[in-house]
Write a protein that holds these residues in place. Structure first.
Motif, PDB file in Angstrom:
ATOM      1  N   PHE A   6       0.848  -1.176   0.000  1.00 56.29           N
ATOM      2  CA  PHE A   6       0.000   0.000   0.000  1.00 56.29           C
ATOM      3  C   PHE A   6       0.888   1.231   0.000  1.00 56.29           C
ATOM      4  CE2 PHE A   6      -2.430  -3.348   2.017  1.00 56.29           C
ATOM      5  CZ  PHE A   6      -3.618  -3.282   1.329  1.00 56.29           C
ATOM      6  N   ALA A   7       0.555   2.150  -0.842  1.00 49.81           N
ATOM      7  CA  ALA A   7       1.285   3.407  -0.896  1.00 49.81           C
ATOM      8  C   ALA A   7       0.273   4.550  -0.862  1.00 49.81           C
ATOM      9  CB  ALA A   7       2.122   3.488  -2.164  1.00 49.81           C
ATOM     10  N   LEU A   8       0.620   5.553  -0.133  1.00 49.56           N
ATOM     11  CA  LEU A   8      -0.230   6.733  -0.054  1.00 49.56           C
ATOM     12  C   LEU A   8       0.141   7.695  -1.170  1.00 49.56           C
ATOM     13  CD1 LEU A   8      -0.102   7.460   3.780  1.00 49.56           C
ATOM     14  CD2 LEU A   8      -1.908   6.289   2.514  1.00 49.56           C
ATOM     15  N   SER A   9      -0.843   8.368  -1.712  1.00 52.25           N
ATOM     16  CA  SER A   9      -0.564   9.406  -2.706  1.00 52.25           C
ATOM     17  C   SER A   9       0.094  10.595  -1.996  1.00 52.25           C
ATOM     18  CB  SER A   9      -1.854   9.849  -3.389  1.00 52.25           C
ATOM     19  OG  SER A   9      -2.647  10.593  -2.472  1.00 52.25           O
ATOM     20  N   ASN A  10       0.652  11.509  -2.762  1.00 44.41           N
ATOM     21  CA  ASN A  10       1.264  12.694  -2.168  1.00 44.41           C
ATOM     22  C   ASN A  10       0.250  13.498  -1.366  1.00 44.41           C
ATOM     23  OD1 ASN A  10       3.763  12.086  -3.169  1.00 44.41           O
ATOM     24  ND2 ASN A  10       3.718  13.588  -4.813  1.00 44.41           N
ATOM     25  N   THR A  11      -0.970  13.587  -1.874  1.00 45.93           N
ATOM     26  CA  THR A  11      -2.013  14.325  -1.163  1.00 45.93           C
ATOM     27  C   THR A  11      -2.349  13.648   0.163  1.00 45.93           C
ATOM     28  OG1 THR A  11      -2.927  15.090  -3.265  1.00 45.93           O
ATOM     29  CG2 THR A  11      -4.355  15.250  -1.328  1.00 45.93           C
ATOM     30  N   GLN A  12      -2.440  12.341   0.152  1.00 39.85           N
ATOM     31  CA  GLN A  12      -2.716  11.608   1.383  1.00 39.85           C
ATOM     32  C   GLN A  12      -1.567  11.761   2.377  1.00 39.85           C
ATOM     33  OE1 GLN A  12      -3.360   7.842  -0.616  1.00 39.85           O
ATOM     34  NE2 GLN A  12      -5.545   7.864  -0.069  1.00 39.85           N
ATOM     35  N   GLN A  13      -0.329  11.694   1.877  1.00 34.64           N
ATOM     36  CA  GLN A  13       0.833  11.895   2.744  1.00 34.64           C
ATOM     37  C   GLN A  13       0.805  13.290   3.351  1.00 34.64           C
ATOM     38  OE1 GLN A  13       4.685  10.940   1.068  1.00 34.64           O
ATOM     39  NE2 GLN A  13       3.802   9.279  -0.141  1.00 34.64           N
ATOM     40  N   GLN A  14       0.495  14.281   2.518  1.00 36.81           N
ATOM     41  CA  GLN A  14       0.445  15.666   2.989  1.00 36.81           C
ATOM     42  C   GLN A  14      -0.562  15.810   4.124  1.00 36.81           C
ATOM     43  OE1 GLN A  14      -1.158  18.407   0.143  1.00 36.81           O
ATOM     44  NE2 GLN A  14      -1.418  20.004   1.669  1.00 36.81           N
ATOM     45  N   HIS A  15      -1.764  15.297   3.929  1.00 31.02           N
ATOM     46  CA  HIS A  15      -2.801  15.432   4.954  1.00 31.02           C
ATOM     47  C   HIS A  15      -2.452  14.681   6.228  1.00 31.02           C
ATOM     48  CE1 HIS A  15      -5.510  17.768   2.535  1.00 31.02           C
ATOM     49  NE2 HIS A  15      -5.440  16.885   1.546  1.00 31.02           N
ATOM     50  N   LEU A  16      -1.900  13.493   6.089  1.00 34.43           N
ATOM     51  CA  LEU A  16      -1.519  12.708   7.260  1.00 34.43           C
ATOM     52  C   LEU A  16      -0.431  13.395   8.063  1.00 34.43           C
ATOM     53  CD1 LEU A  16      -1.575  10.073   8.961  1.00 34.43           C
ATOM     54  CD2 LEU A  16       0.134   9.172   7.374  1.00 34.43           C
ATOM     55  N   VAL A  17       0.622  13.802   7.388  1.00 37.36           N
ATOM     56  CA  VAL A  17       1.746  14.432   8.082  1.00 37.36           C
ATOM     57  C   VAL A  17       1.316  15.765   8.700  1.00 37.36           C
ATOM     58  CG1 VAL A  17       4.025  15.467   7.729  1.00 37.36           C
ATOM     59  CG2 VAL A  17       3.502  13.253   6.720  1.00 37.36           C
ATOM     60  N   ALA A  18       0.553  16.570   7.967  1.00 34.64           N
ATOM     61  CA  ALA A  18       0.100  17.853   8.509  1.00 34.64           C
ATOM     62  C   ALA A  18      -0.758  17.652   9.754  1.00 34.64           C
ATOM     63  CB  ALA A  18      -0.670  18.626   7.443  1.00 34.64           C
ATOM     64  N   ARG A  19      -1.623  16.666   9.714  1.00 33.31           N
ATOM     65  CA  ARG A  19      -2.484  16.405  10.880  1.00 33.31           C
ATOM     66  C   ARG A  19      -1.663  15.943  12.089  1.00 33.31           C
ATOM     67  NH1 ARG A  19      -8.269  13.756  10.914  1.00 33.31           N
ATOM     68  NH2 ARG A  19      -8.448  15.577   9.611  1.00 33.31           N
ATOM     69  N   LEU A  20      -0.697  15.055  11.852  1.00 36.05           N
ATOM     70  CA  LEU A  20       0.123  14.561  12.960  1.00 36.05           C
ATOM     71  C   LEU A  20       1.009  15.662  13.539  1.00 36.05           C
ATOM     72  CD1 LEU A  20       1.072  11.021  11.605  1.00 36.05           C
ATOM     73  CD2 LEU A  20      -0.559  11.591  13.424  1.00 36.05           C
ATOM     74  N   VAL A  57       3.050  20.476   2.478  1.00 34.32           N
ATOM     75  CA  VAL A  57       2.829  20.725   3.909  1.00 34.32           C
ATOM     76  C   VAL A  57       3.378  22.101   4.278  1.00 34.32           C
ATOM     77  CG1 VAL A  57       3.486  20.015   6.253  1.00 34.32           C
ATOM     78  CG2 VAL A  57       2.753  18.297   4.590  1.00 34.32           C
ATOM     79  N   LEU A  58       4.573  22.420   3.780  1.00 38.79           N
ATOM     80  CA  LEU A  58       5.168  23.724   4.057  1.00 38.79           C
ATOM     81  C   LEU A  58       4.301  24.856   3.513  1.00 38.79           C
ATOM     82  CD1 LEU A  58       8.895  22.862   3.278  1.00 38.79           C
ATOM     83  CD2 LEU A  58       7.952  23.444   5.519  1.00 38.79           C
ATOM     84  N   LEU A  59       3.839  24.713   2.284  1.00 36.61           N
ATOM     85  CA  LEU A  59       3.012  25.756   1.666  1.00 36.61           C
ATOM     86  C   LEU A  59       1.667  25.909   2.374  1.00 36.61           C
ATOM     87  CD1 LEU A  59       3.798  25.013  -2.076  1.00 36.61           C
ATOM     88  CD2 LEU A  59       4.492  27.038  -0.774  1.00 36.61           C
ATOM     89  N   SER A  60       1.053  24.792   2.708  1.00 34.02           N
ATOM     90  CA  SER A  60      -0.236  24.832   3.401  1.00 34.02           C
ATOM     91  C   SER A  60      -0.088  25.444   4.792  1.00 34.02           C
ATOM     92  CB  SER A  60      -0.814  23.420   3.484  1.00 34.02           C
ATOM     93  OG  SER A  60      -2.032  23.435   4.172  1.00 34.02           O
ATOM     94  N   SER A  61       0.963  25.067   5.492  1.00 33.78           N
ATOM     95  CA  SER A  61       1.205  25.628   6.825  1.00 33.78           C
ATOM     96  C   SER A  61       1.511  27.114   6.751  1.00 33.78           C
ATOM     97  CB  SER A  61       2.367  24.888   7.502  1.00 33.78           C
ATOM     98  OG  SER A  61       2.064  23.525   7.657  1.00 33.78           O
ATOM     99  N   ALA A  62       2.256  27.525   5.728  1.00 29.35           N
ATOM    100  CA  ALA A  62       2.551  28.951   5.548  1.00 29.35           C
ATOM    101  C   ALA A  62       1.273  29.729   5.291  1.00 29.35           C
ATOM    102  CB  ALA A  62       3.537  29.143   4.400  1.00 29.35           C
ATOM    103  N   TRP A  63       0.397  29.157   4.477  1.00 24.72           N
ATOM    104  CA  TRP A  63      -0.875  29.817   4.180  1.00 24.72           C
ATOM    105  C   TRP A  63      -1.692  29.986   5.465  1.00 24.72           C
ATOM    106  CZ3 TRP A  63      -2.911  32.633   0.521  1.00 24.72           C
ATOM    107  CH2 TRP A  63      -4.290  32.839   0.510  1.00 24.72           C
TER     108      TRP A  63
END
Length: 144
Positions: A6-20, A57-63
């Protein structure tokens, strides 16, 4: 026999890491320095995340941190966090649009991508993401 992977897409990785990261910062009452210094397994997840997802994640957090105000910079991790969040605040002031428009800005997306791909010292992008998340949570707390 086939082995399922199983591999997560970049979007899924982004959401998971940002939430954690958000949960880790909230658990330390917004003390981003404590989170950076006591990384635990979350840093290894960051290191294993695809560079494009780290950049997002960096861009979303900056926003999200754009309304946190202008920041003083004590070191590189705070310098990059301040640059990204200040660019977001400036972008909103000068343009009409949303997070996607900000993330598509060439200078900002290049900075985030360079940070996310810096394998020589991935701790800088890690600490930048933590710092931006803490600032974003602080800004969200002020708006309530």
């Amino acid at each position: 026999m086939f082995k399922k992977t199983f591999a997560l897409s970049n979007t899924q990785q982004q959401h998971l890491v940002a939430r954690l990261i958000g949960r880790a910062v909230a658990a330390r009452d917004g003390d981003h320095l404590a989170v950076v210094e006591n990384t635990g397994q979350l840093f290894f997840l960051w290191r294993g995340t695809a560079p494009d997802a780290r950049a997002q994640v960096l861009l979303s957090s900056a926003w999200q941190a754009r309304t946190a105000g202008w920041h003083m910079m004590r070191d590189n991790r705070e310098r990059f966090a301040a640059e990204l969040s200040n660019y977001a605040a400036q972008w909103v002031y000068e343009n009409y649009g949303d997070e996607d428009g900000f993330a598509a800005t060439p200078h900002v997306s290049s900075l985030a991508a360079a940070l996310a791909r810096d394998y020589d010292d991935i701790t800088v992008s890690w600490a930048t993401a933590i710092t931006l998340t803490a600032w974003a949570q602080r800004a969200a707390g002020r708006q309530r």
